[in-house]
Design an enzyme around this catalytic site. Sequence first.
Site, PDB file in Angstrom:
ATOM      1  CG  PHE A 188      15.815   8.040   4.599  1.00  0.00           C
ATOM      2  CD1 PHE A 188      15.004   9.104   4.227  1.00  0.00           C
ATOM      3  CD2 PHE A 188      16.871   8.293   5.466  1.00  0.00           C
ATOM      4  CE1 PHE A 188      15.234  10.391   4.698  1.00  0.00           C
ATOM      5  CE2 PHE A 188      17.114   9.572   5.947  1.00  0.00           C
ATOM      6  CZ  PHE A 188      16.294  10.617   5.564  1.00  0.00           C
ATOM      7  CB  CYS A 189      14.877   7.473  -1.350  1.00  0.00           C
ATOM      8  SG  CYS A 189      14.521   5.769  -1.824  1.00  0.00           S
ATOM      9  CB  THR A 190      10.120   9.269  -1.990  1.00  0.00           C
ATOM     10  OG1 THR A 190      10.802  10.515  -2.015  1.00  0.00           O
ATOM     11  CG2 THR A 190       8.621   9.516  -1.833  1.00  0.00           C
TER      12      THR A 190
END
Length: 325
Positions: A188-190
């Site tokens: 996951f990331c922003t």
Amino acid sequence: MDNSVSASPSPLSVAALYRFTPFDDCASIQGPLERLCREQGVRGTLLLAHEGINGTIAGPADGISAVLAHIRSLPGCAELDVKLSSASAMPFHRMKVRLKREIVTMGEPDIEPRGSAGTYVAPQEWNALIADPETILIDTRNDYEVAIGTFQGAIDPKTATFRDFPAWFRSERERLLVAGKQPKVAMFCTGGIRCEKSTAFLKQEGVENVFHLQGGILKYLETVPQDASLWRGECFVFDQRVAIGHGLAQGSHTLCHACRRPLNEQDRTSPLYEAGVSCAACHGERTEAQRASARERHRQETLAASRGRSHIGAVQAGEDDDCAS
């Protein structure tokens, strides 16, 4: 997904956006796009590369709608990925449309996110995936972002930049992946863009069961109720809001404008913290002459703000970053 701009109790709309699509002539896109943004009172940073577009912009709702409509008219951008939120004050000083080699810098030229990214997992289904003990959960963001919030049980690669991620994975591969098994790897990331590349990278490295959070942390915080959430802390964002929480509400962190690290309330009580000059993390990285220069710059910015103006040299969060999301 409905990405239209709706009315908000806050006066400004903020759009974090990206799209991987081939642009043959980025320079021909740059000028008209920047002019439209300025005409519509929109500020922020947009990055253009042969692989697509990425950035965060803010402005009046009508202006953001006009800019998004223009971007969606570009080749391959009809399905533009957009996360919308609001701000009570303009989070950017300027509008910039920049030409780059990559819209998010990984430094792996053979990665092709458009055709080889991992499996998307909707925010509503994310908890079940990462609660599975057979799932390896990896946070692909930078160390200063992870420090203020992440998902429960996530591995922190402690990378300073996204460019460091491939080397980290290759060095940790044997420890992470048990020989003879095909584990599920969730990342996951922003906002989703880094995971387009990181999941494609893992698949290129021979990992098959790769998943990523659709819409990123921003979409998860927007749609998953806090009492059902596995997110802990706040989420760093690349604008003057610095961090947000559940429901995309303004977070409690501020920014050290000397080193641009996020600071919590305890950080701001350090004797080494001086607004606009230094924090405990960067105080030793600068000379007294550099701190004196920063002090004078901060004084001028404060004076300009008191007069309702933007200081010409002011830099806000994310304005010189890769707009990673």
